[in-house]
Motif scaffolding. Structure first.
Motif, PDB file in Angstrom:
ATOM      1  N   THR A  41      58.572 -35.599 -50.199  1.00 21.45           N
ATOM      2  CA  THR A  41      57.597 -35.643 -49.111  1.00 21.45           C
ATOM      3  C   THR A  41      58.208 -36.081 -47.782  1.00 21.45           C
ATOM      4  O   THR A  41      57.543 -36.007 -46.743  1.00 21.45           O
ATOM      5  CB  THR A  41      56.425 -36.585 -49.461  1.00 21.45           C
ATOM      6  OG1 THR A  41      56.919 -37.907 -49.687  1.00 21.45           O
ATOM      7  CG2 THR A  41      55.694 -36.095 -50.700  1.00 21.45           C
ATOM      8  N   LEU A  42      59.468 -36.516 -47.783  1.00 21.62           N
ATOM      9  CA  LEU A  42      60.147 -36.810 -46.523  1.00 21.62           C
ATOM     10  C   LEU A  42      60.417 -35.533 -45.728  1.00 21.62           C
ATOM     11  O   LEU A  42      60.620 -35.584 -44.516  1.00 21.62           O
ATOM     12  CB  LEU A  42      61.469 -37.543 -46.781  1.00 21.62           C
ATOM     13  CG  LEU A  42      61.383 -39.045 -47.035  1.00 21.62           C
ATOM     14  CD1 LEU A  42      62.728 -39.582 -47.500  1.00 21.62           C
ATOM     15  CD2 LEU A  42      60.927 -39.786 -45.772  1.00 21.62           C
ATOM     16  N   ASP A  43      60.420 -34.397 -46.407  1.00 22.36           N
ATOM     17  CA  ASP A  43      60.666 -33.118 -45.744  1.00 22.36           C
ATOM     18  C   ASP A  43      59.390 -32.664 -45.040  1.00 22.36           C
ATOM     19  O   ASP A  43      58.406 -32.295 -45.685  1.00 22.36           O
ATOM     20  CB  ASP A  43      61.112 -32.076 -46.768  1.00 22.36           C
ATOM     21  CG  ASP A  43      61.580 -30.783 -46.119  1.00 22.36           C
ATOM     22  OD1 ASP A  43      61.339 -30.598 -44.905  1.00 22.36           O
ATOM     23  OD2 ASP A  43      62.182 -29.957 -46.818  1.00 22.36           O
ATOM     24  N   ALA A  44      59.411 -32.679 -43.723  1.00 20.26           N
ATOM     25  CA  ALA A  44      58.233 -32.289 -42.947  1.00 20.26           C
ATOM     26  C   ALA A  44      57.936 -30.799 -43.061  1.00 20.26           C
ATOM     27  O   ALA A  44      56.860 -30.347 -42.660  1.00 20.26           O
ATOM     28  CB  ALA A  44      58.431 -32.670 -41.478  1.00 20.26           C
ATOM     29  N   CYS A  45      58.880 -30.031 -43.605  1.00 17.94           N
ATOM     30  CA  CYS A  45      58.681 -28.589 -43.779  1.00 17.94           C
ATOM     31  C   CYS A  45      58.201 -28.239 -45.186  1.00 17.94           C
ATOM     32  O   CYS A  45      58.066 -27.057 -45.517  1.00 17.94           O
ATOM     33  CB  CYS A  45      59.982 -27.838 -43.490  1.00 17.94           C
ATOM     34  SG  CYS A  45      60.463 -27.865 -41.752  1.00 17.94           S
TER      35      CYS A  45
END
Length: 278
Positions: A41-45
Protein backbone atom coordinates in the motif's frame (compact mmCIF):
# COMPACT_ATOMS: atom_id res chain seq x y z
CA UNK A 1 11.65 3.18 6.22
CA UNK A 2 8.79 5.50 5.29
CA UNK A 3 5.01 5.89 5.49
CA UNK A 4 4.86 8.29 2.54
CA UNK A 5 3.06 6.87 -0.47
CA UNK A 6 4.61 7.34 -3.90
CA UNK A 7 4.84 5.64 -7.28
CA UNK A 8 8.08 3.68 -7.21
CA UNK A 9 7.96 2.62 -10.87
CA UNK A 10 6.02 3.55 -13.99
CA UNK A 11 2.75 1.78 -13.21
CA UNK A 12 2.14 1.12 -16.91
CA UNK A 13 5.32 -0.95 -17.14
CA UNK A 14 4.39 -2.99 -14.06
CA UNK A 15 0.79 -3.51 -15.15
CA UNK A 16 1.87 -4.37 -18.68
CA UNK A 17 4.24 -7.10 -17.47
CA UNK A 18 1.52 -8.58 -15.28
CA UNK A 19 -1.03 -8.56 -18.11
CA UNK A 20 1.50 -10.15 -20.47
CA UNK A 21 2.27 -12.92 -17.98
CA UNK A 22 -1.40 -13.62 -17.25
CA UNK A 23 -2.21 -13.69 -20.96
CA UNK A 24 0.46 -16.33 -21.55
CA UNK A 25 -0.48 -18.43 -18.51
CA UNK A 26 -4.19 -17.77 -18.12
CA UNK A 27 -5.15 -21.35 -17.27
CA UNK A 28 -2.60 -21.44 -14.44
CA UNK A 29 -3.44 -18.10 -12.80
CA UNK A 30 -6.11 -17.96 -10.10
CA UNK A 31 -5.16 -14.59 -8.63
CA UNK A 32 -2.74 -11.77 -9.21
CA UNK A 33 -1.40 -11.13 -5.72
CA UNK A 34 0.29 -7.95 -4.55
CA UNK A 35 3.01 -9.07 -2.16
CA UNK A 36 6.14 -7.03 -2.98
CA UNK A 37 9.43 -6.55 -1.16
CA UNK A 38 7.87 -4.24 1.40
CA UNK A 39 4.34 -2.97 2.04
CA UNK A 40 2.20 -2.88 -1.13
CA UNK A 41 0.00 0.00 0.00
CA UNK A 42 3.03 2.32 0.02
CA UNK A 43 2.76 2.29 -3.78
CA UNK A 44 0.54 5.23 -4.69
CA UNK A 45 0.02 3.65 -8.13
CA UNK A 46 -1.37 0.40 -6.72
CA UNK A 47 -4.98 1.32 -7.45
CA UNK A 48 -4.24 2.10 -11.10
CA UNK A 49 -2.39 -1.20 -11.49
CA UNK A 50 -5.26 -3.18 -9.96
CA UNK A 51 -7.82 -1.43 -12.17
CA UNK A 52 -5.78 -1.99 -15.34
CA UNK A 53 -4.95 -5.64 -14.64
CA UNK A 54 -8.56 -6.53 -13.82
CA UNK A 55 -9.85 -4.63 -16.83
CA UNK A 56 -7.43 -6.25 -19.26
CA UNK A 57 -7.47 -9.82 -17.96
CA UNK A 58 -10.59 -10.31 -15.85
CA UNK A 59 -8.44 -12.14 -13.30
CA UNK A 60 -9.10 -11.69 -9.59
CA UNK A 61 -6.69 -9.58 -7.54
CA UNK A 62 -5.56 -10.13 -3.96
CA UNK A 63 -3.52 -7.79 -1.76
CA UNK A 64 -1.56 -8.90 1.30
CA UNK A 65 -1.03 -5.91 3.57
CA UNK A 66 0.34 -5.34 7.04
CA UNK A 67 -2.61 -2.93 7.41
CA UNK A 68 -0.43 -0.15 8.80
CA UNK A 69 -1.82 2.45 6.37
CA UNK A 70 -5.51 1.55 6.35
CA UNK A 71 -6.25 4.76 8.24
CA UNK A 72 -5.48 6.60 4.97
CA UNK A 73 -8.55 7.20 2.78
CA UNK A 74 -6.63 6.86 -0.49
CA UNK A 75 -5.23 3.49 0.60
CA UNK A 76 -8.73 2.22 1.33
CA UNK A 77 -9.99 3.47 -2.04
CA UNK A 78 -7.23 1.54 -3.79
CA UNK A 79 -7.90 -1.63 -1.81
CA UNK A 80 -11.65 -1.45 -2.48
CA UNK A 81 -10.85 -2.55 -6.05
CA UNK A 82 -9.22 -5.80 -4.91
CA UNK A 83 -11.24 -9.01 -4.73
CA UNK A 84 -9.41 -10.27 -1.64
CA UNK A 85 -7.56 -8.31 1.04
CA UNK A 86 -5.52 -9.99 3.77
CA UNK A 87 -4.72 -7.87 6.83
CA UNK A 88 -1.97 -8.68 9.32
CA UNK A 89 -2.96 -8.59 12.99
CA UNK A 90 -0.18 -10.03 15.15
CA UNK A 91 -1.07 -8.17 18.33
CA UNK A 92 -3.44 -5.64 19.84
CA UNK A 93 -0.74 -4.58 22.32
CA UNK A 94 1.45 -1.64 21.28
CA UNK A 95 4.55 -3.11 22.94
CA UNK A 96 4.21 -6.56 21.40
CA UNK A 97 3.26 -5.12 18.01
CA UNK A 98 6.42 -3.03 17.93
CA UNK A 99 8.60 -6.01 18.78
CA UNK A 100 7.11 -8.31 16.15
CA UNK A 101 6.33 -5.91 13.31
CA UNK A 102 8.97 -3.20 13.87
CA UNK A 103 6.74 -0.44 12.45
CA UNK A 104 7.72 3.09 11.46
CA UNK A 105 8.16 5.21 14.63
CA UNK A 106 5.32 7.53 13.58
CA UNK A 107 2.75 4.74 13.47
CA UNK A 108 0.47 4.08 16.44
CA UNK A 109 -1.26 0.73 16.83
CA UNK A 110 -4.60 2.15 17.97
CA UNK A 111 -4.80 4.18 14.77
CA UNK A 112 -3.89 1.12 12.70
CA UNK A 113 -6.57 -1.00 14.38
CA UNK A 114 -9.15 1.76 13.89
CA UNK A 115 -8.23 1.83 10.21
CA UNK A 116 -8.75 -1.93 9.91
CA UNK A 117 -12.18 -1.65 11.55
CA UNK A 118 -13.21 1.20 9.28
CA UNK A 119 -12.05 -0.59 6.15
CA UNK A 120 -13.81 -3.77 7.21
CA UNK A 121 -17.11 -1.94 7.60
CA UNK A 122 -17.17 -0.76 3.97
CA UNK A 123 -15.16 -3.33 2.01
CA UNK A 124 -17.30 -5.41 -0.35
CA UNK A 125 -14.74 -8.07 -1.24
CA UNK A 126 -13.38 -11.01 0.75
CA UNK A 127 -11.52 -9.92 3.87
CA UNK A 128 -9.22 -12.35 5.65
CA UNK A 129 -6.66 -11.93 8.41
CA UNK A 130 -3.31 -13.45 9.22
CA UNK A 131 -1.81 -13.65 12.69
CA UNK A 132 1.72 -14.92 13.20
CA UNK A 133 2.61 -16.30 16.60
CA UNK A 134 6.20 -16.13 17.81
CA UNK A 135 7.27 -18.20 20.79
CA UNK A 136 7.69 -16.14 23.94
CA UNK A 137 6.45 -12.93 22.33
CA UNK A 138 2.73 -13.28 21.63
CA UNK A 139 2.08 -16.85 22.78
CA UNK A 140 -0.24 -16.52 25.76
CA UNK A 141 -3.90 -17.42 26.25
CA UNK A 142 -4.77 -13.84 27.11
CA UNK A 143 -3.06 -12.62 23.94
CA UNK A 144 -4.90 -15.18 21.82
CA UNK A 145 -8.21 -14.07 23.30
CA UNK A 146 -7.52 -10.35 22.85
CA UNK A 147 -6.57 -10.76 19.18
CA UNK A 148 -9.53 -13.04 18.48
CA UNK A 149 -11.89 -10.58 20.17
CA UNK A 150 -10.64 -7.78 17.92
CA UNK A 151 -11.02 -9.98 14.83
CA UNK A 152 -14.57 -10.86 15.84
CA UNK A 153 -15.49 -7.22 15.30
CA UNK A 154 -14.43 -7.40 11.63
CA UNK A 155 -16.38 -8.70 8.66
CA UNK A 156 -13.91 -11.52 8.16
CA UNK A 157 -14.33 -14.47 5.86
CA UNK A 158 -11.57 -16.37 7.64
CA UNK A 159 -8.80 -15.84 10.19
CA UNK A 160 -5.51 -17.57 9.44
CA UNK A 161 -2.96 -18.48 12.10
CA UNK A 162 0.62 -18.68 10.86
CA UNK A 163 4.04 -19.49 12.29
CA UNK A 164 7.55 -18.47 11.20
CA UNK A 165 8.54 -20.84 8.39
CA UNK A 166 10.84 -18.71 6.26
CA UNK A 167 14.18 -17.50 7.57
CA UNK A 168 13.38 -14.61 9.96
CA UNK A 169 15.11 -11.24 10.09
CA UNK A 170 15.75 -11.61 13.84
CA UNK A 171 17.52 -14.50 15.55
CA UNK A 172 15.10 -14.59 18.51
CA UNK A 173 12.18 -15.58 16.29
CA UNK A 174 11.02 -19.16 16.83
CA UNK A 175 7.71 -20.87 16.06
CA UNK A 176 5.35 -21.66 18.94
CA UNK A 177 5.27 -25.11 20.46
CA UNK A 178 2.64 -27.55 19.26
CA UNK A 179 0.72 -27.03 22.50
CA UNK A 180 0.78 -23.23 22.09
CA UNK A 181 -0.42 -23.55 18.50
CA UNK A 182 -3.32 -25.78 19.55
CA UNK A 183 -4.24 -23.34 22.33
CA UNK A 184 -4.23 -20.43 19.89
CA UNK A 185 -6.38 -22.33 17.41
CA UNK A 186 -8.89 -23.36 20.08
CA UNK A 187 -9.11 -19.83 21.48
CA UNK A 188 -9.62 -18.32 18.03
CA UNK A 189 -12.23 -20.90 17.13
CA UNK A 190 -14.03 -20.39 20.43
CA UNK A 191 -14.30 -16.65 19.85
CA UNK A 192 -14.78 -16.56 16.07
CA UNK A 193 -16.77 -19.73 15.57
CA UNK A 194 -16.19 -23.08 13.92
CA UNK A 195 -15.00 -23.03 10.33
CA UNK A 196 -13.65 -19.48 10.45
CA UNK A 197 -10.11 -20.31 11.58
CA UNK A 198 -7.37 -22.08 9.65
CA UNK A 199 -3.76 -22.95 10.40
CA UNK A 200 -0.92 -22.01 8.06
CA UNK A 201 1.84 -24.01 9.69
CA UNK A 202 3.19 -25.90 6.69
CA UNK A 203 5.67 -24.68 4.05
CA UNK A 204 4.14 -23.15 0.95
CA UNK A 205 4.06 -25.33 -2.17
CA UNK A 206 6.98 -24.73 -4.54
CA UNK A 207 6.46 -22.21 -7.35
CA UNK A 208 4.89 -23.72 -10.45
CA UNK A 209 5.86 -21.15 -13.06
CA UNK A 210 9.20 -19.56 -13.88
CA UNK A 211 8.58 -16.36 -15.81
CA UNK A 212 11.10 -14.88 -18.25
CA UNK A 213 14.82 -15.13 -17.60
CA UNK A 214 15.42 -17.84 -14.95
CA UNK A 215 18.18 -15.89 -13.18
CA UNK A 216 16.11 -12.70 -12.98
CA UNK A 217 13.09 -14.73 -11.82
CA UNK A 218 15.10 -16.41 -9.05
CA UNK A 219 16.66 -13.17 -7.79
CA UNK A 220 13.37 -11.28 -7.89
CA UNK A 221 11.52 -14.07 -6.11
CA UNK A 222 14.13 -14.40 -3.37
CA UNK A 223 14.16 -10.64 -2.88
CA UNK A 224 10.50 -10.86 -1.83
CA UNK A 225 10.67 -14.01 0.28
CA UNK A 226 13.04 -16.96 0.74
CA UNK A 227 12.79 -20.09 -1.34
CA UNK A 228 13.81 -23.41 0.11
CA UNK A 229 16.88 -24.66 -1.68
CA UNK A 230 15.15 -27.77 -3.01
CA UNK A 231 12.19 -25.72 -4.25
CA UNK A 232 14.48 -23.40 -6.19
CA UNK A 233 16.21 -26.37 -7.80
CA UNK A 234 12.89 -28.02 -8.66
CA UNK A 235 11.49 -24.83 -10.20
CA UNK A 236 14.54 -24.45 -12.45
CA UNK A 237 14.58 -28.04 -13.72
CA UNK A 238 13.87 -27.96 -17.42
CA UNK A 239 14.57 -24.23 -17.61
CA UNK A 240 18.34 -24.33 -17.15
CA UNK A 241 20.87 -27.07 -17.80
CA UNK A 242 22.31 -27.16 -14.28
CA UNK A 243 19.99 -25.68 -11.61
CA UNK A 244 22.35 -26.42 -8.70
CA UNK A 245 25.31 -24.95 -10.55
CA UNK A 246 23.35 -21.81 -11.38
CA UNK A 247 22.27 -21.32 -7.76
CA UNK A 248 25.74 -21.97 -6.37
CA UNK A 249 27.19 -19.52 -8.88
CA UNK A 250 24.81 -16.81 -7.69
CA UNK A 251 25.80 -17.60 -4.10
CA UNK A 252 29.50 -17.24 -4.95
CA UNK A 253 28.75 -13.88 -6.57
CA UNK A 254 26.94 -12.80 -3.37
CA UNK A 255 23.71 -12.33 -5.29
CA UNK A 256 22.05 -15.04 -3.20
CA UNK A 257 22.66 -16.13 0.36
CA UNK A 258 22.15 -19.63 1.70
CA UNK A 259 20.82 -19.49 5.23
CA UNK A 260 19.65 -22.09 7.69
CA UNK A 261 16.36 -22.04 9.54
CA UNK A 262 14.58 -24.98 11.07
CA UNK A 263 17.44 -27.22 10.01
CA UNK A 264 16.91 -26.56 6.31
CA UNK A 265 18.65 -24.38 3.75
CA UNK A 266 16.82 -21.47 2.14
CA UNK A 267 17.96 -19.43 -0.84
CA UNK A 268 17.64 -15.73 -0.04
CA UNK A 269 18.26 -12.35 -1.59
CA UNK A 270 21.29 -10.44 -0.44
CA UNK A 271 19.32 -8.80 2.38
CA UNK A 272 18.54 -12.16 3.99
CA UNK A 273 19.68 -12.81 7.53
CA UNK A 274 20.81 -16.12 8.98
CA UNK A 275 23.71 -18.44 9.52
CA UNK A 276 25.33 -19.94 6.48
CA UNK A 277 24.68 -23.56 5.66
CA UNK A 278 26.69 -25.85 3.46
Amino acid sequence: MSVERKCFYDWRDVAGEVVDFVSRNRDSVDYVTFVPDGEPTLDACMGRIIEFVKGETGVRVAVLTNASLLWMEDVCRDLEQADVVSVKVDSVSERVWRRINRPHPSLVLERVLDGIREFSSSYKGTLISETMFVRGVNTDKGVYRDIATFLRGLRLSKAYISVPIRTPAESFVEPPTERELVEAYEEFQGVLGSGRVELLNMPEPPPRLVSGDPVAWLLNTCAVHPLRYGEAVEALVGRVEDPVGLIEGLVRENLLLKTEYGGQCSSLGTLGVGSECG
